[in-house]
Structure formats: C-alpha cells, structure tokens
Design an enzyme around this catalytic site. Structure first.
Site, PDB file in Angstrom:
ATOM      1  N   HIS A 332       0.799  -1.217   0.000  1.00 51.09           N
ATOM      2  CA  HIS A 332       0.000   0.000   0.000  1.00 51.09           C
ATOM      3  C   HIS A 332       0.838   1.277   0.000  1.00 51.09           C
ATOM      4  O   HIS A 332       0.282   2.367  -0.037  1.00 51.09           O
ATOM      5  CB  HIS A 332      -0.919  -0.016   1.224  1.00 51.09           C
ATOM      6  CG  HIS A 332      -0.127   0.048   2.499  1.00 51.09           C
ATOM      7  ND1 HIS A 332       0.737  -0.966   2.889  1.00 51.09           N
ATOM      8  CD2 HIS A 332      -0.015   1.002   3.442  1.00 51.09           C
ATOM      9  CE1 HIS A 332       1.325  -0.616   4.014  1.00 51.09           C
ATOM     10  NE2 HIS A 332       0.882   0.565   4.380  1.00 51.09           N
ATOM     11  N   ASP A 333       2.147   1.141   0.097  1.00 49.88           N
ATOM     12  CA  ASP A 333       3.029   2.309   0.081  1.00 49.88           C
ATOM     13  C   ASP A 333       3.787   2.445  -1.235  1.00 49.88           C
ATOM     14  O   ASP A 333       4.619   3.336  -1.380  1.00 49.88           O
ATOM     15  CB  ASP A 333       4.071   2.212   1.205  1.00 49.88           C
ATOM     16  CG  ASP A 333       3.448   2.288   2.586  1.00 49.88           C
ATOM     17  OD1 ASP A 333       2.394   2.935   2.734  1.00 49.88           O
ATOM     18  OD2 ASP A 333       4.026   1.686   3.514  1.00 49.88           O
TER      19      ASP A 333
HETATM   20  C1  GLC Z   1       4.394   2.542   7.339  1.00 53.05           C
HETATM   21  C2  GLC Z   1       3.100   2.238   6.644  1.00 53.05           C
HETATM   22  C3  GLC Z   1       2.618   3.482   5.973  1.00 53.05           C
HETATM   23  C4  GLC Z   1       2.385   4.518   7.028  1.00 53.05           C
HETATM   24  C5  GLC Z   1       3.619   4.732   7.896  1.00 53.05           C
HETATM   25  C6  GLC Z   1       3.286   5.460   9.151  1.00 53.05           C
HETATM   26  O1  GLC Z   1       5.394   2.872   6.465  1.00 53.05           O
HETATM   27  O2  GLC Z   1       3.263   1.164   5.755  1.00 53.05           O
HETATM   28  O3  GLC Z   1       1.466   3.264   5.214  1.00 53.05           O
HETATM   29  O4  GLC Z   1       2.027   5.720   6.419  1.00 53.05           O
HETATM   30  O5  GLC Z   1       4.213   3.532   8.291  1.00 53.05           O
HETATM   31  O6  GLC Z   1       2.523   4.641   9.993  1.00 53.05           O
END
Ligand code: GLC
Ligand code: CA
Length: 558
Positions: A332-333
């Site tokens: 999702h990132d």
């Molecule tokens: C991680 C998650 C991401 C989120 C971040 C802060 O990287 O995968 O989606 O924005 O942490 O929690």
C-alpha cells in the site's frame, strides 16, 4: 542436504489487504470487514496461506488507519468487533491465517493517552510521548518528518514540542517508558489470545530513539535526517528481544518487521536464532533505487534491470544461511509493480505482470502479494492534485509546490508514477459499476481499466494473470526447492535477462526472465536446464527469450 529449518511461515504465501479499498459491503464507498469476509473464497481459490490486513483499529484516518486512537476497537467505518470475529473465524475455517498490522511506533493524537499527555507536564501520561523544550526559540532539532515539514509540533498548552516522525497527527510513542512497553505488550497479547496468527510491525525499526542530535543534511534538503538517532538502534533490538520474551514466544506466530535498513540490519532483526522477528521487508529495491534527489522519492526515475538485480541478488545472497527474508515489489506504500517495473500498456501488461510474479515467487523468502497484483492491476495516473487522498502527497505538495520550490506539473508527473494512492484505488472485482467494489461513491476513484482488468473475467480465463499467480503459489507448495533451495545468481551482467538458480538436494531450479519489451538472446537453453515448470508463453524460441518471457525449469540431476 536441506540445512534450513522448516517452518510454516517459510512455506507460506502472504496476501495483503488494504481494507479501505478491498470490498464495500454496505454501499458507503468504503471497504469493510464484511467485504473481506465475503471474498474469503476468492483468496482460498488463489491459494494464499496468510492474510495480512492493514490497520482496522479505531482511527481518525489522517493516514488511513496508520494513526490509531484505540488499539482494542474496530474502526466503525470498517464494522464491529463481531464482524472482526466472524472474519477471523472465516479465515480459520478455510485453513488460512490472519496477520494484524501493529502500528506502535506512534499512535493518533486522538488516542486517549495523547489527549491526556498534552494536558500538562505532570500528567501521568506525559511520558507516553516525546516532549522537548524549544531550542534557541525553535524546534528542538533539525529532523524532518517522513511526511514533509519538521518532525516536531509545537503545543501551546505546555509550551513544548512533541515528536512525530510521520504526520503531526501521529505522535511518536516513548518506548523508553516501561509503562508504554507494558501497554503495547499487553495489547498484543490480547489480540493473540483472541486467536490472530501474527503481526506485521509498522516502522518497527524506529521505536528505539537513542539521542536527539541534529541529523545530517543532504545538499538541497530542507530538514535533517533522523535516521542515525532513531533507526535500527541497539535500543530497538533490545525492545524487540523483550517483546519476543514477553509476548511472541508464548504463541505460534508469523512476525514481519517493516524495518528496512541494509542487509546487516535485516540479519539482526530476523536472525535464525529467533530472538527477534521472523522476517523483515527491505526497501532498497523499492524506495532505495530512486531516493537520489533532494526531493527524496519525488523525482523522475526508472527501474533499470542492472540496479534492481544488483539489489535483489545482494539481499538474496547476504541473508542466505543467516536470516529469513521477504519477497515483494508491491504494497500500500508503493505504486503498482507492473507500472513501475514491468510495462502496463495493453500489449504487455499481462505478460510483464506474469514475468514479475515469476521472478518474485521463485526466490528465497516469503512472498507477499498485494491486493490486485494477482490481476495485474496498474497505476491510475491521476492528473489533478484534488484526485489524491494521501496525506504524504498532500503534505509534499504543500512543501514543494505551494512554496514555489518545484513546478506543479513536474510534481504531478512524479506523483502519477510513484505515489501510494496508485495502490489504493479500489479492487477491481467485475465489470459492474465501480468495478463491483461499491454500489455507492468510492472514497477514491476507481481505475477505469476495470473492464479489461477484473477478478471475475480473470478467474474464468485460464491464461490470465490471476490463474498464473495461482499456479505460482501452488508450485511453492509443491516443491521444497522453491522454499528451501539456496539462491545463486546467473547471467549477472546480461543487459536484458534476470536469471538465477535455486539448488537443493541435487535438484536445480532455473529461472529466466526477460525484463524488456524486445526479444533477448539467452544462452541457457531448455536442453541443458531440465523440465519446464511454468512459463508465460506457450511456444518458445531456442536460444532466446521473447518480450517479457519468463521460464522456470526443474532439473533433477538424474
Ligand atoms: C508505514 C506504513 C505506511 C504509514 C507509515 C506510518 O510505512 O506502511 O502506510 O504511512 O508507516 O505509519
Ligand atoms: Ca462500507
């Protein structure tokens, strides 16, 4: 002989669900738990063993659930605890397992702990978070947040700053306070007692803050890097070993750290003595290969074979015999892998999606499939800033474009390629309105290519990306060599072909992938390599690989 110790989580394939975008059961435009439960048979058909669900806890959704306001409650938009229990039962009834996202580096600023903490300096919850005085009339140090701007937020009530390595609505928890660790460990045990099967630990490599010194500045950057003080510190390793003893060792779990770092860090986190985690995600092949500019990830970039292969081969070989790893290109990132590393034109989309799937699923380590990857879903290519929902994008626009430092058209081009919202468009289920995701208005636009890319059509088509992934997953379950074989790079300087072999008990598995849209000569031929296990072409040409062709051979050595 097989020297690798067997474990169910080594043999498993994990599927990641981003609940907001998976399936909406009640027409409010937001995916939910009942939507997941309704599609468990789909996941069973795909053949995955473990389902990791991104955060479903109560949250004001500044960062779509990665900002938790109650760790033991379900976000009302997603359903109720009863819905959760039914989903968990449904997963277990089908012989699958559930991994929860543990977001404990920070909470939401709307968590009761923070609401108390900010009230006064002597509040019992003050030390649950990290508060500091101003320095020379400004922030306590030069650290930048991962989501743009300073990592410190001034709070008038007590005339101090609090630390937030992500958005200002995500204050960092103070793990140095034993009470915080007690709270987190008790909460984890509570979920384990409920019957969940593991944790994916969000930015777990940042929990151990070792000092608050100014960080190094890359030329042109606006803020300093908190990395040396906060990332992969001895303190973090100490907390993880404590977590292992106090919680993890009491259950049979899969534990996955979102920790990053280099291979030496990964080896410490997921070392074979089992003192910390089972496996971690590396980011060198995803975030790493384009983090070359002052604007960080926002830039023009490519995915050159030489660079990707060097990084992935190094992770495979460095971890060998020392630690267990993960294999993935999507989550999702990240943008959609076929858009980033393959070719999402109608002509090559399916072919290159299968090639990338082959490359990943034949590697050493636990494979992660991100929802829609198994369909070959693509980036959405938004054209306007108001189409984006992601706090990372919105903050970056403010920092670089609103301030006049970067041209808006450039930024939009970079967002279209690499922003996280590319992965967060709704799952494409069928040809119905909104791709079958919702009968209402989806919270984020649906990718209009759903008429060509959707689960229903792909399940019925034996030649689809979906059915190819099904076969890849089944092969891992059938052949020990895919799980436990050693990894050896082949053709390391080939300009077009990514090749490697796996070796186990006199067997050899050979994987050949053409990374390009042209025919490429390949010296490894079928005759020397054994029986074909899988390929994304039904006819082949001796001595060469067709565009994006992938072939896997198994030689038994007899
Ligand atoms: C991680 C998650 C991401 C989120 C971040 C802060 O990287 O995968 O989606 O924005 O942490 O929690
Ligand atoms: Ca809903």
């Amino acid at each position: 002989m097989n020297s690798e110790k067997r474990a169910w989580w080594k043999e498993a394939v994990v599927y990641q669900i981003y609940p907001r975008s998976f399936a909406d059961s009640n027409g409010d435009g937001i995916g939910d738990l009942n939507g997941i439960t309704a599609h468990l048979d789909y996941l069973k058909t795909l053949g995955v063993d473990v389902i990791w669900v991104s955060p479903v806890y109560a949250s004001p959704n500044d960062d779509n659930g990665y900002d938790i306001s109650d760790y033991q409650a379900i976000m009302p938009e997603f359903g109720t605890m009863e819905d959760f229990d039914r989903m968990l039962d449904g997963i277990h009834a089908r012989g699958m397992k559930l991994v929860m996202d543990l977001v404990a580096n920070h909470s939401s600023d709307e968590h009761a702990w923070f609401v108390e903490s900010r009230k006064s300096k002597d509040n019992p919850y003050r030390d649950y978070y990290i508060w500091k005085d101003a320095k020379d009339g400004r922030e306590p140090n030069n650290w930048g947040s991962c989501f743009s701007g300073s990592a410190w937020q001034y709070d008038e009530a007590t005339d101090q700053y609090y630390l937030h390595l992500f958005s200002r609505k995500q204050p960092d928890l103070n793990w140095a306070n034993p009470k915080v660790r007690d709270e987190i460990f008790n909460m984890m045990s509570w979920w384990c007692d409920k019957g969940i099967d593991g944790f994916r630990m969000d930015v777990i490599g940042m929990i151990g803050k070792e000092n608050f010194n100014d960080g190094p500045m890359t030329p042109g950057a606006l803020y300093g890097d908190f990395g040396p003080s906060c990332m992969h510190t001895e303190t973090t390793h100490r907390y993880l070993r404590e977590m292992r003893q106090r919680v993890l060792d009491k259950y049979d779990l899969i534990t996955i750290g979102e920790a990053g770092g280099g291979t030496a860090d990964a080896i410490r986190y997921s070392n074979l003595d089992g003192s910390e985690l089972n496996m971690t995600f590396g980011f060198e092949h995803t975030d790493g290969i384009n983090a070359h500019t002052e604007t960080g990830k926002w830039c023009d970039y490519g995915a050159p074979l030489a660079e990707v292969r060097e990084v992935m081969n190094r992770w495979q070989t460095d971890l060998q015999g020392k630690a267990w790893g993960t294999v993935y290109m999507s989550n999702h990132d990240q943008p959609r892998q076929v858009s980033r590393f393959g070719n999402d034109s109608p002509l090559w989309r399916a072919r290159s999606a299968k090639m990338l799937g082959t490359l990943l699923h034949m590697m050493h380590g636990t494979p992660f499939v991100y929802q829609g990857e198994e369909l070959g879903m693509t980036n959405i290519y938004f054209e306007r800033i108001d189409q984006y929902k992601d706090v990372e994008v919105i903050n970056a626009w403010r920092q670089w474009v609103d301030s006049g430092l970067v041209d808006g058209q450039d930024m939009l081009r970079w967002f279209a390629k690499i922003s996280r919202d590319n992965a967060r468009t709704p799952m494409q289920w069928n040809r119905d309105v909104n791709a079958g995701f919702t009968t209402g208005t989806p919270w984020i636009d649906v990718n209009l290519n759903y008429l060509a890319v959707n689960a229903e059509d792909e399940m019925a088509d034996t030649d689809s990306v979906f059915n190819y992934y099904r076969k890849l997953i089944a092969l891992r379950h059938q052949h020990d060599i895919i799980v436990y074989g050693s990894f050896e790079p082949l053709l390391e300087n080939d300009p077009s072909v990514y090749a490697y072999q796996r070796v186990l008990d006199g067997q050899k598995l050979i994987v050949l992938c053409n990374w390009t849209d042209h025919t490429a000569p390949c010296s490894l031929s079928a005759a020397e390599t054994g029986d074909e296990l899988i390929s994304n072409y039904s006819t082949h040409q001796e001595g060469q690989l067709q565009p994006y062709e992938a072939r896997v051979f198994l030689a038994t050595g007899k």
